[in-house]
Write a protein that holds these residues in place. Sequence first.
Motif, mmCIF file in Angstrom:
data_model
loop_
_atom_site.group_PDB
_atom_site.id
_atom_site.type_symbol
_atom_site.label_atom_id
_atom_site.label_comp_id
_atom_site.label_asym_id
_atom_site.label_seq_id
_atom_site.Cartn_x
_atom_site.Cartn_y
_atom_site.Cartn_z
ATOM 1 N N UNK A 946 0.839 -1.203 0.000
ATOM 2 C CA UNK A 946 0.000 0.000 0.000
ATOM 3 C C UNK A 946 0.875 1.255 0.000
ATOM 4 N N UNK A 947 1.869 1.255 0.902
ATOM 5 C CA UNK A 947 2.755 2.418 1.029
ATOM 6 C C UNK A 947 3.501 2.662 -0.282
ATOM 7 N N UNK A 948 3.938 1.564 -0.923
ATOM 8 C CA UNK A 948 4.659 1.683 -2.193
ATOM 9 C C UNK A 948 3.771 2.361 -3.239
ATOM 10 N N UNK A 949 2.540 1.861 -3.349
ATOM 11 C CA UNK A 949 1.608 2.391 -4.353
ATOM 12 C C UNK A 949 1.305 3.871 -4.076
ATOM 13 N N UNK A 950 1.094 4.174 -2.803
ATOM 14 C CA UNK A 950 0.775 5.541 -2.390
ATOM 15 C C UNK A 950 1.926 6.491 -2.763
ATOM 16 N N UNK A 951 3.170 6.068 -2.470
ATOM 17 C CA UNK A 951 4.342 6.899 -2.806
ATOM 18 C C UNK A 951 4.376 7.156 -4.307
ATOM 19 N N UNK A 952 4.137 6.073 -5.088
ATOM 20 C CA UNK A 952 4.213 6.197 -6.546
ATOM 21 C C UNK A 952 3.181 7.213 -7.045
ATOM 22 N N UNK A 1069 12.550 10.300 -9.202
ATOM 23 C CA UNK A 1069 12.555 11.704 -9.605
ATOM 24 C C UNK A 1069 13.151 11.873 -10.986
ATOM 25 N N UNK A 1070 14.331 11.282 -11.214
ATOM 26 C CA UNK A 1070 14.988 11.508 -12.506
ATOM 27 C C UNK A 1070 14.237 10.793 -13.628
ATOM 28 N N UNK A 1071 13.594 9.662 -13.317
ATOM 29 C CA UNK A 1071 12.828 8.964 -14.358
ATOM 30 C C UNK A 1071 11.670 9.852 -14.837
ATOM 31 N N UNK A 1077 10.384 15.707 -19.819
ATOM 32 C CA UNK A 1077 11.154 16.458 -20.825
ATOM 33 C C UNK A 1077 10.832 15.943 -22.225
ATOM 34 N N UNK A 1078 10.795 14.606 -22.375
ATOM 35 C CA UNK A 1078 10.509 14.034 -23.699
ATOM 36 C C UNK A 1078 9.107 14.438 -24.165
ATOM 37 N N UNK A 1079 8.143 14.422 -23.252
ATOM 38 C CA UNK A 1079 6.759 14.780 -23.613
ATOM 39 C C UNK A 1079 6.717 16.215 -24.137
ATOM 40 N N UNK A 1080 7.371 17.140 -23.386
ATOM 41 C CA UNK A 1080 7.348 18.557 -23.799
ATOM 42 C C UNK A 1080 8.010 18.742 -25.155
ATOM 43 N N UNK A 1081 9.158 18.105 -25.354
ATOM 44 C CA UNK A 1081 9.868 18.283 -26.635
ATOM 45 C C UNK A 1081 9.005 17.759 -27.780
ATOM 46 N N UNK A 1082 8.336 16.625 -27.528
ATOM 47 C CA UNK A 1082 7.490 16.057 -28.585
ATOM 48 C C UNK A 1082 6.295 16.956 -28.900
ATOM 49 N N UNK A 1213 17.543 17.901 -19.806
ATOM 50 C CA UNK A 1213 17.464 16.475 -20.124
ATOM 51 C C UNK A 1213 18.807 15.763 -19.941
ATOM 52 N N UNK A 1214 19.900 16.425 -20.396
ATOM 53 C CA UNK A 1214 21.212 15.783 -20.304
ATOM 54 C C UNK A 1214 21.511 15.366 -18.868
ATOM 55 N N UNK A 1215 21.323 16.330 -17.959
ATOM 56 C CA UNK A 1215 21.619 16.026 -16.554
ATOM 57 C C UNK A 1215 20.704 14.929 -16.037
ATOM 58 N N UNK A 1216 19.405 15.004 -16.413
ATOM 59 C CA UNK A 1216 18.455 14.009 -15.902
ATOM 60 C C UNK A 1216 18.777 12.616 -16.430
ATOM 61 N N UNK A 1217 19.135 12.546 -17.725
ATOM 62 C CA UNK A 1217 19.470 11.244 -18.324
ATOM 63 C C UNK A 1217 20.660 10.620 -17.598
ATOM 64 N N UNK A 1218 21.669 11.457 -17.422
ATOM 65 C CA UNK A 1218 22.890 11.008 -16.767
ATOM 66 C C UNK A 1218 22.558 10.498 -15.364
ATOM 67 N N UNK A 1219 21.780 11.295 -14.673
ATOM 68 C CA UNK A 1219 21.395 10.976 -13.297
ATOM 69 C C UNK A 1219 20.569 9.698 -13.270
#
Length: 1504
Positions: A946-952, A1069-1071, A1077-1082, A1213-1219
């Motif tokens: 439950x806690x896992x789902x709630x966090x997600x 967070x980074x995912x 970022x991909x959604x906005x660019x598209x 995006x670069x930083x997020x991908x790397x992270x």
Amino acid sequence: MGIDRFCSVDSSDPFWDWNHTLYTDTPDLTQCFQNTVLVWLPCIYLWICAPIYLIYLRSHNRGYICMSLLNKAKTVVGFLLWMICWSDVFYSFWERSHGGATALVYIVSPTVLGLTMLLATVLIQYERMKGVQSSGVLLIFWLLALMCATVTFRSKILQALHQQTPVSVWRYTTFYSYYALLLVALILSCLADQPPLFSQAVRDPNPCPESGASFLSKITFWWITRLLITGYRRPLEDKDLWCLNQDDCSHRVVPGLMRRWSNECQKVKRTQQKILYSPRPTKEGRDLEETEVLNVTPAKKTAKPSLFWALCLSFGPYFLISCLFKIIHDVLMFVGPEILRLLIRFVTDSSAPSWQGFFYTSLLFFCTCVQSVILQKYFHVCFVSGMRLRAAIIGAVYRKALVIGSAARRTSTVGEIVNLMSVDAQRFMDLVTYINMIWSAPLQVVLAVYFLWQTLGPSVLAGMAVMVLMVPVNAVMAMKTKTYQVAQMKNKDDRVKLMNEMLNGIKVLKLYAWELAFRDKVSEIRESELQVLKKIAILGAVTTFTWVCAPFLVALSTFAVYVLVDENNVLDAQKAFVSLALFNILRFPLNILPMVIGNMVQASVSLKRLRVFLSHEELQEDSVDHKVLTGSSHSVSIMDGVFSWSKTESPTLKRLNVSIPDGSLVAVVGHVGSGKSSLLSALLGEMDKIEGSVAVKGLVAYVPQQAWIQNSTLRENIVFGHEVKENWYQQILEACALQPDLEILPAGDETEIGEKGVNLSGGQKQRVSLARAVYCDRAVYLLDDPLSAVDAHVGKHIFEQVIGPQGLLKDKTRVLVTHGLSYLPQVDLILVLVEGEITEMGSYQQLMDRDGAFAEFQRTYAAVDNTHTSESLPKSETKGKENGEVTGVDGAADVTQKSPPLQEDKELNKNSKNPELGKLTEADKASTGQVKLSVFWAYIKAIGSFLTFFSFLLFLTHHSLSLFSNYWLSFWTDDPVINGTQPYRQRRLLVYGALGVSQGVAVFGYSLAMSIGGILASRFLHQSLLFDILRSPMSFFERTPSGNLVNRFSKEMDTIDSMIPNIIKMFMGSMFNVMSACIVILIATPLVAIFIPFLGLLYFFVQRFYVSSSRQLKRLESVSRSPIYSHFNETLLGTSVIRAFGEQKRFISESDHRVDHNHQAHYPSIAANRWLAIRLEFVGNCIVSAAALFAVVARDSLSPGLVGLSISYALQLTASLNWLVRMSSDVETNIVAVEKVREYHDTEKEAEWKHDSSVLPPGWPTEGCIEVRGYGLRYHQDLDLAIRNINIRVDAGEKVGIVGRTGAGKSSLTLGLFRIIEGAEGHIFIDGLDIAQLGLHDLRSRITIIPQDPVLFSGSLRMNLDPFDSYTDDDVWQALEFSHLKNFVSGLPNKLAHECSEGGENLSVGQRQLVCLARALLRKTKVLVLDEATAAVDMETDNLIQSTIRSQFTDCTVLTIAHRLNTIMDYNRVLVLDKGEMVEFDSPSNLISRRGAFFQMALDAGLV
């Protein structure tokens, strides 16, 4: 003369022309600019770098490289370039001499260029002589020169096409040749030369390819690719790892730190001496010493040596390179927003020529790539510094542990010192990566604010105010966290220390059924640890909340002030998104700063702990003088000696005056606790010498009372690092009666001995310890009661063959502590110790004639101890069967290696033994392949689904809101401007603010949920690990080194407690960042959709390719970490032996070797991380450029708001991908901790502790009647029965002795009785109940054993006697009285609350044995087993114990395993065992009259 005249005779060629360069569709630079700036730029670069580079090369000589084809080619190209430049100069002079008007630039520029080419050629040769295989300085020079020349190249082609006037053929020809040669020079400088002569790489079996890699390969980390390919094809193994670079090896790193640390200490000593001896007016009456003493305690705080400064001096210079990289990177970070500004301006301005858009895009791509390369080099330097730092700290702690004084040793337990090495060293390693942020973050903030001011003017101050307000809030939290951190470290130390002791004394816990009491003790510490963790988690959630909301609040307040202050302030795309890009840059330093401060806080705690440990008092090096006696006839002499274990305690030994002549045998006798072992410690220099002098001639060998055995083969234990002399070795095995043992051990002397000698019996350990001392052939032998743990006849054999007047050591000086009175007539000198003083001294005859206390004592016990005085032993008997079957409760001791049946014995003659059979301990195995999903699932279950789902859900909400708020901003910026203002701005602002607030709530929620989930998971995992380990059978603990188990409880648990929740949080967070970022660019530029799947696949492949190697490297590193701690643990237990034998150097180099081996796996994993990051950033840079490119192409159909939104997201995006990849691999590598902690979940377990439907009658056993029917047991499925076919009945209250040669199966029987090993056949009944039907605790808590090895735990004396607190104080005192400890305990300041140190080391072995007796007296069960329990006590104490047993256990059934036959002569019956079978069972008198096996033993012992 102006620059225009310099470039052309008639000033027709201007230096700069805007119409020519910017406002045109085909831009070009002027001729003058090309001939000056573009030519001089590379020259200036090289002339500035050359002097610094030459100085560097002079001081870093790597050897000499022979002239190779590559080098010749480079040199030839350099000379050709030089010649071309000079030909240009000569052509210009020729032109002038023929009346042509040539501008000065055509003479100056080629001259400068020619000289520079000459310099480059000289550098090529000098580098070769200094062993440089590939040069970065020259590569950058050729690249710069080529880039400048490319501009001219394009310009010349355009001129030739469009100009009508004829061109200068000579200059064109020389330029194109020059250009071609530059290209060749650049390509050549990308290649690496051969290694220098005599370099390390030539000597190493598997050298690291980095040193021989080319410069390009180094900056892109291409050199590690081959290893990654190997790792992708098959799991990596140890043999694939490279040798460490010389600069990273411990033998280089540690001495540097030690030298600087000792300088620091010296400095402090000098300043203290200045304080100390400051002249003060002294009264005449006082002598100088007294005034000194008075001056020692100055009121002001004494200076402490600075470990921080020592570390800075050692690692600072290399680390400074990283600062340089960081500055360049920080400046480059701000290029992105500036180019974004230009791009938005380009999209809004439809008249701008289209080449500008493409130029900005290329510039963006180039800058981001350079930024990536620089950042990765920066991280590489940081991580390598961290690794060196860790090696240095571990090395320093290890070296210190070998010289630390006894008083200090008591204040630091093994657990704490191991934590210094594991946790604290790791803290430093983690900090070094981020420490630069301390100055870099403020720098980034200042730059960001400057650019923001340029964009939005003073409104920025509103945003700044919000930031400033955040700082004190976080400072308070950091301080709070620090206090909690200290508390948590303390709890952790206590827990690891307790676990360490439990694992060391696991045998006793099982025999006494104390597992639950100790489990509760550990759980109690764990609970308080989790309470602290919970507080840290709540603080963490608040911190995360403030920092995730900070950038948003800053943006909100800035935009609000900007639009509300003045109606005419319009928030257009350029202002909004450039500011957003800058705010995003701001987010990182502001986010990371509290983390760095937190890390610094942790590291400062660690630094203090390390400083305190490294500043501990060391043993006095000069306490024993080895020079004085040279030439005298005495080997050992003590004059007026007063010794104590620590400066604060009262002296243990007083008024000692002893002189021992060369080659004499001296016996030291006295009661338990009279200071016999302390006397030997004083001779070894282990005690603090308060007065007097000690001198010992020659080198010393030492046999401690409790044998110290290493986890290596039997042969290595005896040879102990000396050269192997086979004949001498065989002679010693014979003399120490070890030959029969070798025949029984599976691989002879190549058998691996488990930690602390678990698979040897007490007697065998003691004999191995003695053999080690004899082998190393020293002048003086200090023997601390080596004969107590062996049978009478083996003891006699050893005395005759080794120690006595005819033994191997007959010419050496021997000091023997002993309780065996029968040896005393044969010694040259006897010292009688009473309460730390020598009361009598002389030969046996002299002391008997004197008729003092000694003679009295001797007469009383001489009759008793005839055990040893047998006249003659048949030779075959002498060797005895002292083979290694379990002796004593060491019992399970031999569990894993049991004697093969006899017929095999003969086949397994010494030569054919297979070393593989001798393997005992299982090293930590590195699991291979992907981490199984079941591990993740186990972790999720531990948190709760439950806690896992709630966090997600909260995560999703937060990121959706964040995305929508930025989208809303882009609508806002595209609002039309009516009369110089935007009409809907109030509404826009309100919605923007509301979105932000709801984001904050979501952030707080998920942060808290994740942290609480993490704590629930770690509580559950720790409990189950503890339970699994306590439920494991004894055989498990023999196979598994305690280092592995301690590692699970310290390092792996630490990872689960504090790392995994944070890493999962960052991963999520980074995912989501990448996805949004991909959604906005598209949405903005749908054309990018062509690119993204392709780049996504590339990304996925790179990530999988990398993770397979990275994961395996992490595992190899984790596996090679345990041996560092195991070895360290072992060293700490044997420091006195290592010092006595002078083997410190060997142990230090072994420790260094283990650290280096661990770093061999760590270093490639650092490089692999960088390899990945560079490639991923490249993918990210491609996406940014694609977004920008398509925005430029489709600029007519795009609104500026969307372009701004798209590119500002792309920049992140670069930083997020790397992270994201960092985090996904971190999740995988750290979740391995869960895998390791769960590893013992499925191993074999003991029977149930308690049965629910208990068949136990209350008060069972009421009689104590034992019946054994057809009983047999084996130690391992594939071994023969160790005892078989035992049928006996012992009536209630009978006293039965069990005797037999060592290894006859005496202890096996007791192990069967306690079900430490389950029976293979037959049954044992106690009072008619089959013990196999009972729960283990029901059985073990109702019968009692006094084991052979007395084990105590740190804690109060009362806890050691009664951990469940089930008896009253009166009961405890009564038990102490009967065990003859009452006087001793009531004399202690804290009485029952007296703290026993780790392993009970502040009590003598004899006193510990008496504490075990007191335990038995407290439990007072109907069945009592004594397992050679009186081996370590003197005759008098032995007598007391026996009389106590007779008086207190009259109505109990007593089974005694005996070495001293006299102790069982008055028992009801005696059971004689041989080779695991029952030989005789009857009363002693009947057995003697039968003249069988027992009669033979009694005869040997001189009792008949």
